[in-house]
Design a protein around this motif. Structure first.
Motif, short mmCIF file in Angstrom:
data_model
loop_
_atom_site.label_atom_id
_atom_site.label_comp_id
_atom_site.label_asym_id
_atom_site.label_seq_id
_atom_site.Cartn_x
_atom_site.Cartn_y
_atom_site.Cartn_z
N GLY A 164 0.60 -53.61 6.68
CA GLY A 164 0.70 -52.17 6.91
C GLY A 164 -0.06 -51.80 8.18
N LYS B 193 -1.86 -48.40 10.02
CA LYS B 193 -2.29 -47.02 9.80
C LYS B 193 -1.85 -46.15 10.98
CE LYS B 193 -6.65 -47.11 9.53
NZ LYS B 193 -8.10 -46.97 9.43
N PHE C 270 5.02 -51.80 6.31
CA PHE C 270 5.02 -50.36 6.02
C PHE C 270 4.02 -49.60 6.86
CE2 PHE C 270 1.10 -49.93 3.61
CZ PHE C 270 0.82 -51.26 3.30
N HIS D 174 -3.32 -44.11 3.85
CA HIS D 174 -4.62 -44.62 4.32
C HIS D 174 -5.12 -43.78 5.50
CE1 HIS D 174 -4.15 -48.53 2.09
NE2 HIS D 174 -5.44 -48.32 1.98
N TYR E 38 -10.80 -46.95 -0.34
CA TYR E 38 -9.77 -47.45 0.57
C TYR E 38 -9.28 -48.87 0.19
CZ TYR E 38 -7.91 -48.37 5.35
OH TYR E 38 -7.13 -48.67 6.43
N MET F 289 -5.39 -50.33 -0.78
CA MET F 289 -4.84 -51.46 -0.04
C MET F 289 -4.46 -52.60 -1.00
SD MET F 289 -6.32 -52.83 3.50
CE MET F 289 -5.93 -54.48 4.05
N ASP G 155 -1.13 -51.70 -2.44
CA ASP G 155 -0.03 -51.99 -1.50
C ASP G 155 0.37 -53.45 -1.61
OD1 ASP G 155 -0.21 -49.48 -0.21
OD2 ASP G 155 -1.76 -50.22 1.18
N GLN H 266 -9.78 -57.06 8.79
CA GLN H 266 -9.18 -56.70 7.49
C GLN H 266 -9.33 -57.79 6.43
OE1 GLN H 266 -7.80 -53.66 6.73
NE2 GLN H 266 -8.66 -53.12 8.71
N1 TRP Z 1 -6.16 -51.18 6.40
C1 TRP Z 1 -5.19 -51.63 7.35
C2 TRP Z 1 -5.68 -51.26 8.76
O1 TRP Z 1 -6.58 -50.50 8.93
C3 TRP Z 1 -3.84 -51.00 7.08
C4 TRP Z 1 -3.32 -51.39 5.75
C5 TRP Z 1 -3.15 -50.58 4.66
C6 TRP Z 1 -2.86 -52.68 5.36
N2 TRP Z 1 -2.64 -51.27 3.61
C7 TRP Z 1 -2.45 -52.56 3.98
C8 TRP Z 1 -2.79 -53.90 6.01
C9 TRP Z 1 -1.97 -53.66 3.28
C10 TRP Z 1 -2.29 -55.01 5.30
C11 TRP Z 1 -1.89 -54.88 3.94
O2 TRP Z 1 -5.14 -51.74 9.73
#
Ligand code: TRP
Ligand code: ADP
Length: 335
Positions: A9, A11, A42, A47, A138, A142, A145, A160
């Protein structure tokens, strides 16, 4: 064998820049072409809400991230591209996982710890000043997700990794509690290159430092930004150390190997900064002009194609999400 799920994902908190391109967007596009994997990518709009409260900006940045991915080569036929906010199952799972996430684990999560540390440095009496519960929890959102889609691999930047480990821990607590493999255990996939791209001032390129080169800036802006890159004060004819130069670091990202070698020799032979920057601009613009055109075309047609791609992605993601939620509800006894 069933295809392994790969998921990531982004943000939507600002205009995507060269650091995002090299550290996140390009690796995820490249990986989506592996035959043995099904990719789910996505836009992590909920987030972003932890810090971004301007509705117009949130919606614009979300579209920009989707357009960036597609303009840079993501094939919506291969990848399920969707908005986090279109998958209500994420938020159902979020609560369930919260009931399995030790509070101490959240205290140690780095984004929260960084806020506390900042408050300490500013001698704030309340160490939690400015921290909302969204920021605090947070990592749980995540984990939702990731686990919802039965993800095996999560391509992310080094910052991450801790979040992926938290998701894995929580999945294990859950599986152990109910004595069955409800969730696949995820693992971070770190790009080998792992390069930290420097910004205009030589520090890490980051929105928070205001030192970025946006990927899709018009050619004239791109040129102006390149001219602003910090250099030392060596004169034309004086040898320059390529490995200490932001100009060189950026050039090698986009040039061919042969070009980079010639550029290195030119540095050692004392190329003038102006000339070096002109050449950097040329290769950057060569790499970015095609994607820039596609990006604007996607955003300018009233974003209809873009919105259609996202609207079509959501039910594909939800089908997997619903299958997982069925197993989860059965496990916890709320079938
Ligand atoms: N936290 C990630 C970022 O700051 C974005 C993110 C949200 C994400 N959900 C996730 C990344 C799930 C990988 C999988 O870049
Ligand atoms: P920013 O620092 O501009 O706020 P984000 O934290 O939103 O950027 O980063 C989004 C993604 O882009 C992350 O996966 C991160 O690892 C990657 N990224 C951001 N800046 C850089 C950089 N300078 N070099 C390499 N990767 C980066």
């Amino acid at each position: 064998m069933a295809q392994q799920v790969i998921l990531t994902g982004i943000k939507p908190t600002g205009m995507p820049h060269l650091g995002n391109l090299v550290g996140a967007i390009q690796p995820s596009v490249d990986l989506s072409y592996s035959q043995d994997k099904q990719a789910f990518y996505f836009i992590a709009d909920y987030h972003a809400l932890t810090g971004l409260k301007d509705a117009k900006e949130l919606s614009q940045y979300s579209r920009q991230i989707a357009a960036a991915w597609i303009a840079l080569g993501l094939d919506p036929e291969r990848v399920v591209l969707y908005r986090q906010s279109d998958i209500p199952e994420v938020f159902e799972l979020n609560w369930i996982l919260a009931c399995f996430a030790p509070k101490g684990l959240m205290n140690r999560a780095h984004a929260y710890k960084a806020s506390v540390q900042k408050n300490q440095e500013n001698e704030e009496s309340d160490l939690d000043a400015g921290v909302n519960m969204g920021l605090y929890t947070y990592p749980i959102l995540m984990a939702a997700d990731i686990l919802l889609m039965q993800t095996r691999w999560v391509p992310v930047g080094g910052d991450q990794v801790q979040h992926i480990e938290i998701a894995r821990d929580v999945a294990q607590y859950f599986n152990r509690q109910y004595q069955r493999e409800v969730f696949t255990l995820p693992e971070a996939l770190i790009d080998e290159a792992g390069a930290v791209i420097p910004g205009l001032d030589g520090r890490k390129m980051s929105k928070s430092y205001g030192n970025t080169i946006p990927i899709f800036a018009p050619a004239t802006t791109l040129q102006k930004l390149v001219m602003r890159i910090a250099t030392d004060s060596s004169r034309p004819g004086e040898p320059k150390d390529p490995d200490k130069s932001t100009v060189f670091q950026l050039y090698r990202l986009v040039a061919t190997e042969a070009e980079t070698e010639a550029y290195r020799q030119a540095f050692l032979a004392g190329i003038a900064w102006k000339e070096a920057k002109d050449q950097l601009y040329e290769v950057l613009n060569r790499k970015l002009s095609g994607p820039r055109e596609r990006y604007h075309a996607l955003l300018d047609d009233g974003a209809e194609t873009l919105d259609r791609i996202l609207v079509e992605g959501a039910p594909k993601a939800r089908a997997v999400a619903q299958a997982t939620m069925k197993k989860v509800r059965k496990a916890i006894g709320v079938e």
